[in-house]
Design an enzyme around this catalytic site. Structure first.
Site, short mmCIF file in Angstrom:
data_model
loop_
_atom_site.label_atom_id
_atom_site.label_comp_id
_atom_site.label_asym_id
_atom_site.label_seq_id
_atom_site.Cartn_x
_atom_site.Cartn_y
_atom_site.Cartn_z
N HIS A 81 0.84 -1.20 0.00
CA HIS A 81 0.00 0.00 0.00
C HIS A 81 0.88 1.25 0.00
O HIS A 81 1.71 1.43 0.88
CB HIS A 81 -0.90 0.02 1.24
CG HIS A 81 -2.07 -0.90 1.15
ND1 HIS A 81 -3.16 -0.83 1.98
CD2 HIS A 81 -2.32 -1.93 0.29
CE1 HIS A 81 -4.03 -1.77 1.65
NE2 HIS A 81 -3.54 -2.46 0.64
N TYR A 210 -9.20 5.52 7.73
CA TYR A 210 -9.36 5.86 9.14
C TYR A 210 -10.36 7.01 9.22
O TYR A 210 -10.14 8.05 8.57
CB TYR A 210 -8.04 6.33 9.76
CG TYR A 210 -6.96 5.27 9.87
CD1 TYR A 210 -6.14 4.97 8.79
CD2 TYR A 210 -6.74 4.62 11.07
CE1 TYR A 210 -5.13 4.01 8.91
CE2 TYR A 210 -5.72 3.67 11.20
CZ TYR A 210 -4.93 3.38 10.12
OH TYR A 210 -3.91 2.44 10.23
N PRO A 302 -4.00 0.57 18.97
CA PRO A 302 -3.77 0.04 17.62
C PRO A 302 -3.84 1.06 16.49
O PRO A 302 -3.50 0.72 15.35
CB PRO A 302 -4.90 -0.99 17.47
CG PRO A 302 -5.95 -0.56 18.42
CD PRO A 302 -5.25 0.10 19.56
N LYS A 306 1.22 0.05 15.18
CA LYS A 306 2.63 0.05 15.54
C LYS A 306 3.07 -1.14 16.41
O LYS A 306 4.27 -1.40 16.56
CB LYS A 306 2.99 1.35 16.30
CG LYS A 306 2.89 2.59 15.45
CD LYS A 306 4.00 2.61 14.42
CE LYS A 306 3.79 3.62 13.33
NZ LYS A 306 4.11 3.15 12.00
N TYR A 394 3.96 6.90 9.94
CA TYR A 394 3.13 5.75 9.57
C TYR A 394 3.96 4.65 8.92
O TYR A 394 3.78 3.46 9.22
CB TYR A 394 1.99 6.20 8.64
CG TYR A 394 0.91 5.17 8.49
CD1 TYR A 394 -0.17 5.13 9.37
CD2 TYR A 394 0.96 4.20 7.49
CE1 TYR A 394 -1.17 4.17 9.27
CE2 TYR A 394 -0.03 3.24 7.37
CZ TYR A 394 -1.09 3.23 8.26
OH TYR A 394 -2.07 2.28 8.15
C1 PHB Z 1 -5.82 -4.23 11.10
O1 PHB Z 1 -5.93 -4.49 9.89
O2 PHB Z 1 -6.11 -5.06 11.96
C2 PHB Z 1 -5.35 -2.88 11.47
C3 PHB Z 1 -4.91 -2.01 10.50
C4 PHB Z 1 -4.47 -0.75 10.83
C5 PHB Z 1 -4.50 -0.35 12.15
C6 PHB Z 1 -4.92 -1.21 13.14
C7 PHB Z 1 -5.35 -2.49 12.80
O3 PHB Z 1 -4.10 0.91 12.47
#
Ligand code: PHB
Ligand code: APR
Length: 400
Positions: A81, A210, A302, A306, A394
């Site tokens: 990505h 997000y 989460p 990280k 990120y």
């Molecule tokens: C996930 O795919 O479980 C996931 C992806 C990004 C995040 C947290 C969890 O920031």
């Protein structure tokens, strides 16, 4: 996996507690450099291989998997990505990671899959992983000859080693073996959780989304082109019975905004759970011959994914220090491990805390604080400088 007789495993160089990503990666990093280790894991292989965790690998984590040669399936099945989207009240924009960082990406590949690959590599390479090791206990850590004991199949195992790597997660025995007076802990527990679902439907976008919504945070993620992972901010005491799949899909459609909703494919959930959010650091990450790595020493919320990547950077630093010791006999790098790892950990703690604050609804989020969140998101949308800051965190800060 076939485990050997405990008596044959009575001596090794590094005893590793925990077969999560930290322990398994450390074992292979040591193995490719000729250092012996044994991993002791309290759960069964089936349990470890079915645990559902996050799924975004930083470039540095991908590089480590390449270096130890446990990369074939990730390279085949992982999704590269070059960006992700942020949404604020239906206003969506893309953070172009690749462009903003001079060519860096992230790799979407489930931690569950990475764990399976590492366990398979351990099996093929003959690096021992002992599953279902009960009552693991650490002894003589402050002396010259530490050892670890456990029980399995009615027998006691005893493993004498030079060093112990505590890779046994937040609830493990390693950190608890350090006298409290020798540890300083820092903690923030967030007043909400993430309700997650996994479903065999194509993702609603080719990248992650997000979202900050009046009703709370939402995240659209994926495991593959046919498997989606979604999250909703929810109270920790949420009753899953009140959240049948249809209600979750409806809520995701509202929070993620109309463009995502239009592409969202619904389907039955194959997993549904709530997880808490916490920031936590214990320092130092060393006590005599015990070295902590991964969730044993720190937790991040989460947001930004990280946790796994910090486990990887810790064991990168720790393996370098152990290899320096076995190469030259010098303990300088081992002495520097905790400080070196913590410098990177605190910056990831800061980013995860900041990203959580920017995107979630807190009990004290009044009209003013929400306006502040929206203004900050709008600023990020319009400022390349702000986007560079987000992007470089990120994709992962350097492993230096
Ligand atoms: C996930 O795919 O479980 C996931 C992806 C990004 C995040 C947290 C969890 O920031
Ligand atoms: N004895 C032996 N093994 C133990 C013990 C114990 N007393 N306690 C815990 N373990 C095992 C757990 O069963 C688990 O398999 O240690 C392992 C720790 O693995 P993780 O919890 O996955 O932690 P870590 O390897 O540090 O991975 C980083 O960060 O954000 C998270 O999702 C991310 O799980 C990932 C973690």
């Amino acid at each position: 996996m076939k485990t050997r007789e405990t008596t044959r495993l009575s001596r090794t160089q590094v005893a590793i507690i925990g077969a999560g990503p930290a322990g398994l990666l450390l074992q292979q990093l040591l193995h490719v450099a000729g250092v012996e280790s044994v991993v002791l894991e309290q759960r069964s292989r089936a349990y470890v291989e079915s645990r559902i965790r996050a799924g975004v690998l930083e470039q540095g984590t991908v590089d480590l998997l390449d270096r130890i040669g446990v990369n074939a399936r990730m390279r085949r099945e992982g999704l590269v990505h070059g960006g992700f989207s942020l949404v604020a009240d239906d206003d969506r924009f893309r953070v172009n990671l690749r462009d903003l960082t001079g060519g860096m990406n992230v790799m979407v590949y489930g931690q569950t899959e990475m764990t399976k690959d590492l366990i398979e590599a351990a099996e093929l390479r003959g690096t021992p992983v002992i599953f279902e090791a009960e009552g693991v206990a650490l002894h003589g850590v402050d002396g010259d000859r530490p050892f670890v004991t456990w029980r399995k199949d009615g027998q006691e195992g005893r493993l004498v080693c030079d060093f112990i790597a505590g890779c046994d997660g937040f609830h493990g025995v390693s950190r608890q073996s350090i006298p409290q007076r020798d540890l300083t802990t820092y903690e923030r527990v967030y007043p909400f959780g993430w309700l997650g679902i996994l479903a065999d439907v194509p993702p609603c976008d080719h990248e992650l989304i997000y979202a900050n919504h009046e009703r709370g945070f939402a995240l659209a993620s994926m495991r593959s082109e046919t498997r989606s992972r979604y999250y909703l901010q929810a109270p920790m005491d949420v009753n899953l019975a009140d959240w049948p799949d249809e209600r979750i899909w409806d809520e995701l459609a509202v929070r993620l905004g109309p463009a995502a909703a239009a592409n969202m494919r619904r389907g039955p959930s194959i997993e549904k759970s709530v997880a808490g959010l916490r920031s936590f650091v214990a320092e130092p990450m060393r006590w005599h011959r015990l070295f902590l790595a991964g969730d044993a020493a720190h937790i991040v919320p989460p947001t930004g994914a990280k946790g796994l990547n910090l486990a990887a950077s810790d064991v990168h630093f720790l393996s370098e220090a152990l290899l320096a010791y076995y190469g030259s006999g010098s303990t300088n790098a081992l002495d520097a491990y905790s400080g070196r790892a913590l410098k990177r950990i605190w910056k990831a703690e800061r980013f995860s805390w900041w990203f959580t604050g920017l995107t979630h609804r807190f009990p004290d989020t009044d009209a003013f604080s929400r306006r502040m969140q929206i203004a900050e998101l709008d600023y990020i949308k319009e400022s390349r400088a702000a986007q560079v800051t987000v992007a470089e965190n990120y994709v992962g800060l350097p492993l230096s």
